[in-house]
Design a protein around this motif. Structure first.
Motif, PDB file in Angstrom:
ATOM      1  N   GLU A 118     -10.832  -7.644  -2.664  1.00  0.00           N
ATOM      2  CA  GLU A 118     -10.603  -6.916  -1.421  1.00  0.00           C
ATOM      3  C   GLU A 118     -10.443  -5.416  -1.684  1.00  0.00           C
ATOM      4  O   GLU A 118     -10.956  -4.586  -0.938  1.00  0.00           O
ATOM      5  N   GLU A 119      -9.750  -5.083  -2.752  1.00  0.00           N
ATOM      6  CA  GLU A 119      -9.579  -3.674  -3.107  1.00  0.00           C
ATOM      7  C   GLU A 119     -10.913  -3.032  -3.451  1.00  0.00           C
ATOM      8  O   GLU A 119     -11.178  -1.892  -3.067  1.00  0.00           O
ATOM      9  N   SER A 120     -11.760  -3.745  -4.164  1.00  0.00           N
ATOM     10  CA  SER A 120     -13.064  -3.179  -4.543  1.00  0.00           C
ATOM     11  C   SER A 120     -13.961  -3.017  -3.317  1.00  0.00           C
ATOM     12  O   SER A 120     -14.710  -2.037  -3.213  1.00  0.00           O
TER      13      SER A 120
ATOM     14  N   GLU B  92       0.808  -5.984   3.951  1.00  0.00           N
ATOM     15  CA  GLU B  92       0.485  -5.739   2.553  1.00  0.00           C
ATOM     16  C   GLU B  92       0.928  -6.827   1.587  1.00  0.00           C
ATOM     17  O   GLU B  92       0.313  -7.028   0.559  1.00  0.00           O
TER      18      GLU B  92
ATOM     19  N   LYS C 168     -13.129   0.135  -1.360  1.00  0.00           N
ATOM     20  CA  LYS C 168     -13.588   1.404  -1.920  1.00  0.00           C
ATOM     21  C   LYS C 168     -14.948   1.818  -1.351  1.00  0.00           C
ATOM     22  O   LYS C 168     -15.293   3.000  -1.343  1.00  0.00           O
TER      23      LYS C 168
ATOM     24  N   LYS D  71      -7.243 -10.517  -3.776  1.00  0.00           N
ATOM     25  CA  LYS D  71      -6.764  -9.159  -3.533  1.00  0.00           C
ATOM     26  C   LYS D  71      -7.545  -8.150  -4.360  1.00  0.00           C
ATOM     27  O   LYS D  71      -7.813  -7.031  -3.922  1.00  0.00           O
TER      28      LYS D  71
END
Length: 468
Positions: A286-288, A230, A291, A283
């Motif tokens: 990557e988070e989007s 992480e 989802k 990052k």
């Protein structure tokens, strides 16, 4: 406190698991015990170990995992466990992964800790153990009745002669790739031998570039995502530095120099994958992407360094996938993450005997086999472990998968979130502070230097809160 008893134990335990020997019987009673009743001189503390007909409720706290364990626990475990134990009601509490620690802390503070859980959040066993949250299971072990879980596997969570947890799963980490994306690009991925010095991070970048396209656009395919650890404090292992190494003996990190050149170099390398090499998303991006679904499954990412739990998603979608060992770093090493996940019982449980029955049930040969067939996750049971490989025969080269997985476990290192007290707070801090590097392209050396005093303050607070 951790490395002395954990890192050495895990090498032994995994060797036993992968040998598929199941040679060590741990029942202590010929394997004929009535689960949940140690009886006689071994009678569990906190209960008489007998079914007195009283209806009790126990809770299991779960971190959501894209529906795999979330379905298995209520649809299989709960139904079968309650049918076998009509006087026990099992309540499953499922929360998002990033809310697991806060939910745990809220329940503990309210005097209603979960009866059973594993380290499925950002924190791990050592954090729970130093907070005296974990029940000593030693009085119950005379009734432990799965000879396929070797003594060396159990010894991972045997601390100062006390059994504090029963391993449920043992995960390795490796690079997984979407084979269809490489086939479309006309690229053949070599089956590198684990530890091959020719398989370097530079070679890896070349491979990732061969399938990357349309960087930053909606149509983009990114060559790689780093799905382990992480945050940047785990990036430098194969650059010759483990920031947490001084803490493995005690569970507490007293001091960490974020300005160490090896950490700076490793961080700069992974930053370059985003802004220079353009094979890894920021990052934020990557988070989007996450989802939408698993990036490998959606075809948005070609390769990802991640734990073997990801194979549960491959099983349901019939994704043709391949694996690769971790590349060799500048220090000449290749060090995967290992996750040995135990079931633990709360030291404050009001129904420890019933909780032990659940632990027994979930780690029994029958349920270990059903778990791996249903979820696709690797078990701790050596016989069920054989089945874990077989179920992917139509999706990948299982002989190579086994070779890479075996080497990963033999050469790997237990994830520091399982070994360091206050790791959830450390993770929150790092994820916030490192945005300047991985979202804004600021100089890693300058950012890390600025972070250092703030990080030291956090480490001091963690130790003060623990009373150590």
């Amino acid at each position: 406190m951790a490395k002395k008893w954990m890192s050495m134990a895990i090498v032994l335990c995994i060797g036993a698991v992968l040998a598929l020997s199941g040679c060590s019987s741990n029942t202590g009673n010929g394997g004929n015990a009535d689960t949940g009743n140690a009886g006689g001189a071994n009678e569990p503390a906190g209960g008489n170990g007998k079914d007195d007909g009283k209806k009790v409720t126990i809770t299991l706290l779960n971190a959501q995992d894209n529906g795999i364990r979330d379905k298995f626990l209520p649809d299989v475990v709960k139904k079968k466990f309650e049918a076998a134990n009509p006087n026990i009601k099992l309540e499953i509490i499922s929360v998002p992964y990033d809310q697991f620690d806060s939910k745990m802390n809220t329940m503990v503070a309210g005097g209603t800790p979960p009866d059973v859980w594993s380290h499925w959040g950002q924190s791990g066993f050592v954090d729970y153990n130093v907070r005296d949250m974990v029940l000593d299971l030693t009085p119950y072990m005379a009734t432990f009745d799965n000879p396929n879980i070797s003594q060396s596997t159990l010894d991972i969570y045997k601390i100062d002669g006390k059994q504090k947890g029963i391993p449920l799963n043992i995960y390795s980490s490796m690079i997984f790739y979407n084979k269809e994306l490489f086939d479309k690009a006309g690229v053949t991925v070599p089956n590198y031998k684990p530890g091959d010095p020719a398989w370097t991070w530079d070679k890896f970048v070349e491979l990732a570039k061969s399938v990357s396209k349309d960087y930053g656009k909606p149509s983009a395919v990114y060559g790689f995502t780093y799905g382990m650890g992480e945050h940047l404090l785990t990036y430098s292992w194969d650059w010759g530095l483990d920031v947490f190494d001084p803490a493995y003996a005690t569970g507490f990190l007293d001091k960490a120099d974020l300005t160490d050149p090896k950490l700076v170099d490793a961080t700069a390398f992974f930053q370059n994958l985003i802004f220079k090499d353009k094979i890894m998303p920021t990052k934020a991006v990557e988070e989007s992407i996450g989802k939408i679904g698993d990036p490998l499954l959606t075809g948005k990412v070609a390769m990802s360094l991640v734990g073997s739990w990801v194979m549960g998603g491959f099983k349901d979608t019939n994704l043709k996938f391949g694996v690769l060992p971790l590349p060799t770093g500048p220090a000449g090493t290749s060090t995967p993450f290992i996750y040995a996940d135990p079931l633990m019982i709360s030291s404050k449980s009001k129904n420890p005997d019933a909780a032990w029955k659940l632990v027994q049930f979930m780690t029994s040969p029958e349920m270990q086999l059903e778990m791996t067939k249903t979820t696709g996750y690797p078990p701790s049971d050596s016989v069920a472990y054989e089945e874990w490989f077989k179920q992917y025969a139509d999706l990948t080269d299982t002989a190579y998968l086994e070779e890479v997985n075996t080497a990963a476990i033999e050469k790997g290192k237990e994830s520091p979130n399982h070994l360091i007290a206050g790791y959830g707070d450390i993770t929150s801090f790092m994820l916030n502070e490192q945005q300047a590097i991985f979202n804004k392209e600021q100089d890693p050396a300058a950012v890390l230097k600025e972070m250092n005093p703030k990080f030291q303050k956090l480490l001091d607070e963690i130790k003060q809160k623990s009373g150590k």
